[in-house]
Motif scaffolding. Structure first.
Motif, mmCIF file in Angstrom:
data_model
loop_
_atom_site.group_PDB
_atom_site.id
_atom_site.type_symbol
_atom_site.label_atom_id
_atom_site.label_comp_id
_atom_site.label_asym_id
_atom_site.label_seq_id
_atom_site.Cartn_x
_atom_site.Cartn_y
_atom_site.Cartn_z
ATOM 1 N N TYR A 1 -0.937 5.802 5.551
ATOM 2 C CA TYR A 1 -0.465 4.843 4.562
ATOM 3 C C TYR A 1 0.420 5.575 3.564
ATOM 4 C CZ TYR A 1 -0.715 1.522 0.651
ATOM 5 O OH TYR A 1 -0.424 0.660 -0.372
ATOM 6 N N VAL A 2 1.664 5.145 3.475
ATOM 7 C CA VAL A 2 2.626 5.730 2.537
ATOM 8 C C VAL A 2 3.147 4.602 1.666
ATOM 9 C CG1 VAL A 2 4.799 7.001 2.290
ATOM 10 C CG2 VAL A 2 3.291 7.488 4.237
ATOM 11 N N HIS A 3 2.892 4.693 0.364
ATOM 12 C CA HIS A 3 3.342 3.667 -0.573
ATOM 13 C C HIS A 3 4.114 4.349 -1.689
ATOM 14 C CE1 HIS A 3 2.964 0.894 -4.040
ATOM 15 N NE2 HIS A 3 3.226 0.002 -3.098
ATOM 16 N N CYS A 4 5.425 4.112 -1.721
ATOM 17 C CA CYS A 4 6.288 4.721 -2.731
ATOM 18 C C CYS A 4 7.081 3.632 -3.444
ATOM 19 C CB CYS A 4 7.259 5.712 -2.085
ATOM 20 S SG CYS A 4 6.471 7.125 -1.287
ATOM 21 N N VAL A 5 7.202 3.776 -4.760
ATOM 22 C CA VAL A 5 7.927 2.800 -5.566
ATOM 23 C C VAL A 5 8.571 3.541 -6.741
ATOM 24 C CG1 VAL A 5 5.888 2.185 -6.926
ATOM 25 C CG2 VAL A 5 7.724 0.535 -6.692
ATOM 26 N N HIS A 6 9.756 3.046 -7.169
ATOM 27 C CA HIS A 6 10.380 3.642 -8.357
ATOM 28 C C HIS A 6 9.422 3.512 -9.525
ATOM 29 C CE1 HIS A 6 14.252 3.406 -6.146
ATOM 30 N NE2 HIS A 6 14.458 4.523 -6.831
ATOM 31 N N LYS A 7 9.270 4.575 -10.272
ATOM 32 C CA LYS A 7 8.280 4.629 -11.350
ATOM 33 C C LYS A 7 8.380 3.456 -12.333
ATOM 34 C CE LYS A 7 6.266 7.723 -14.686
ATOM 35 N NZ LYS A 7 6.698 8.515 -15.798
ATOM 36 N N PRO A 8 9.577 3.036 -12.741
ATOM 37 C CA PRO A 8 9.616 1.921 -13.700
ATOM 38 C C PRO A 8 9.024 0.616 -13.139
ATOM 39 C CG PRO A 8 11.747 3.023 -13.607
ATOM 40 C CD PRO A 8 10.905 3.589 -12.499
ATOM 41 N N GLN A 9 8.983 0.482 -11.828
ATOM 42 C CA GLN A 9 8.456 -0.739 -11.220
ATOM 43 C C GLN A 9 6.988 -0.634 -10.843
ATOM 44 O OE1 GLN A 9 11.446 -0.360 -8.428
ATOM 45 N NE2 GLN A 9 12.923 -1.646 -9.485
ATOM 46 N N THR B 1 3.372 -0.954 -11.404
ATOM 47 C CA THR B 1 2.476 -1.642 -12.325
ATOM 48 C C THR B 1 1.042 -1.207 -12.047
ATOM 49 O OG1 THR B 1 2.120 -3.485 -10.813
ATOM 50 C CG2 THR B 1 3.989 -3.676 -12.351
ATOM 51 N N GLN B 2 0.162 -1.530 -12.965
ATOM 52 C CA GLN B 2 -1.255 -1.218 -12.765
ATOM 53 C C GLN B 2 -1.781 -1.956 -11.539
ATOM 54 O OE1 GLN B 2 -2.929 1.196 -14.447
ATOM 55 N NE2 GLN B 2 -4.463 0.880 -12.872
ATOM 56 N N ASN B 3 -1.297 -3.174 -11.298
ATOM 57 C CA ASN B 3 -1.722 -3.940 -10.115
ATOM 58 C C ASN B 3 -1.318 -3.236 -8.822
ATOM 59 O OD1 ASN B 3 -2.896 -5.919 -11.680
ATOM 60 N ND2 ASN B 3 -1.150 -7.311 -11.549
ATOM 61 N N LEU B 4 -0.084 -2.716 -8.763
ATOM 62 C CA LEU B 4 0.358 -1.982 -7.570
ATOM 63 C C LEU B 4 -0.453 -0.707 -7.381
ATOM 64 C CD1 LEU B 4 4.270 -2.210 -7.629
ATOM 65 C CD2 LEU B 4 2.720 -3.160 -5.923
ATOM 66 N N LEU B 5 -0.719 -0.035 -8.470
ATOM 67 C CA LEU B 5 -1.503 1.199 -8.405
ATOM 68 C C LEU B 5 -2.917 0.910 -7.908
ATOM 69 C CD1 LEU B 5 -1.109 4.196 -8.970
ATOM 70 C CD2 LEU B 5 -1.793 3.784 -11.322
ATOM 71 N N THR B 6 -3.517 -0.153 -8.423
ATOM 72 C CA THR B 6 -4.864 -0.545 -7.996
ATOM 73 C C THR B 6 -4.864 -0.948 -6.524
ATOM 74 O OG1 THR B 6 -5.391 -1.266 -10.233
ATOM 75 C CG2 THR B 6 -6.766 -2.146 -8.457
ATOM 76 N N ARG C 1 -2.858 0.051 -4.204
ATOM 77 C CA ARG C 1 -2.654 1.271 -3.417
ATOM 78 C C ARG C 1 -3.987 1.994 -3.215
ATOM 79 N NH1 ARG C 1 1.075 5.629 -6.251
ATOM 80 N NH2 ARG C 1 2.784 4.327 -5.540
ATOM 81 N N VAL C 2 -4.727 2.163 -4.296
ATOM 82 C CA VAL C 2 -6.013 2.864 -4.233
ATOM 83 C C VAL C 2 -7.002 2.076 -3.382
ATOM 84 C CG1 VAL C 2 -7.992 3.605 -5.605
ATOM 85 C CG2 VAL C 2 -5.671 4.132 -6.372
ATOM 86 N N GLU C 3 -7.030 0.767 -3.561
ATOM 87 C CA GLU C 3 -7.942 -0.075 -2.776
ATOM 88 C C GLU C 3 -7.621 0.010 -1.290
ATOM 89 O OE1 GLU C 3 -10.764 -1.656 -3.674
ATOM 90 O OE2 GLU C 3 -10.418 -0.634 -5.579
ATOM 91 N N HIS C 4 -6.348 0.039 -0.944
ATOM 92 C CA HIS C 4 -5.967 0.160 0.465
ATOM 93 C C HIS C 4 -6.502 1.464 1.056
ATOM 94 C CE1 HIS C 4 -3.544 -0.585 4.060
ATOM 95 N NE2 HIS C 4 -3.401 0.723 4.079
ATOM 96 N N CYS C 5 -6.374 2.543 0.307
ATOM 97 C CA CYS C 5 -6.874 3.831 0.804
ATOM 98 C C CYS C 5 -8.392 3.827 0.929
ATOM 99 C CB CYS C 5 -6.401 4.977 -0.092
ATOM 100 S SG CYS C 5 -4.637 5.344 0.112
ATOM 101 N N LYS C 6 -9.066 3.155 0.011
ATOM 102 C CA LYS C 6 -10.528 3.074 0.082
ATOM 103 C C LYS C 6 -10.976 2.298 1.320
ATOM 104 C CE LYS C 6 -11.796 3.264 -4.808
ATOM 105 N NZ LYS C 6 -12.370 2.484 -5.911
ATOM 106 N N LYS C 7 -10.200 1.298 1.714
ATOM 107 C CA LYS C 7 -10.587 0.415 2.833
ATOM 108 C C LYS C 7 -10.150 0.932 4.196
ATOM 109 C CE LYS C 7 -10.499 -3.766 0.051
ATOM 110 N NZ LYS C 7 -9.777 -4.995 -0.237
#
Length: 164
Positions: A125-133, A135-140, A142-148
């Motif tokens: 799983y590779v998730h990359c996004v420009h830093k200004p875009q 959000t906390q929702n995207l970060l969460t 991303r982490v949830e995907h890795c946990k699952k």
């Protein structure tokens, strides 16, 4: 004279910044470096990318030893645009100076390795996004995907490991 001094100082700052980033990449273990290479390859393969991106800085990483040569890796890091055009051979931060006029790319990746090689199952799983875009929702998410990610029945979550 003052202009010359400013140029020398700016040049030294650029060199120190690029060598520091290269040093950080060299400090990563082989399993982490391979993941960074995977993300760099994916980002730089996009048609819209004109100048290549390279590893800049680790933010968070963890690994879980699954035994028998298996590891589960999570790594969050920044990629930064360089002045080298796409297609530059053997690009590295000392050859391709980082640009400060482009936003960083925040990447979060997780994958399984066996014998030091990234495995195709489960799919990395590779998730990359420009830093200004980012959000906390995207970060969460991303982490949830890795946990699952389904590594193996009965294995603990990768993100339950104490971060380094």
């Amino acid at each position: 004279m003052a202009v010359f001094l400013i140029l020398v100082l700016l040049s030294a700052g650029v060199f120190l910044g690029t060598s520091e980033a290269q040093g950080d990449l060299n400090k990563l273990t082989e399993n982490y470096r391979k993941g960074v290479e995977l993300a760099v390859e994916q980002i730089n393969s996009h048609q819209t990318i004109k100048n290549i991106f390279l590893f800049f800085k680790s933010l968070d990483k963890s690994d879980l030893d699954g035994g028998f040569g298996v590891s589960y890796i999570y790594h969050r890091f920044y990629l930064k645009a360089t002045r080298c055009p796409k297609g530059t051979e053997n690009a590295n931060p000392t050859k391709c100076a980082f640009r400060n006029d482009r936003p960083l790319i925040d990447c979060g990746i997780c994958y399984k390795t066996y014998g030091g090689e990234i495995q195709s199952e489960p799919k990395p799983y590779v998730h990359c996004v420009h830093k200004p875009q980012l959000t906390q929702n995207l970060l969460t998410a991303r982490v949830e995907h890795c946990k699952k990610m389904s590594y193996a029945n009965g294995s603990p979550s990768l993100l339950a490991v104490v971060h380094q």
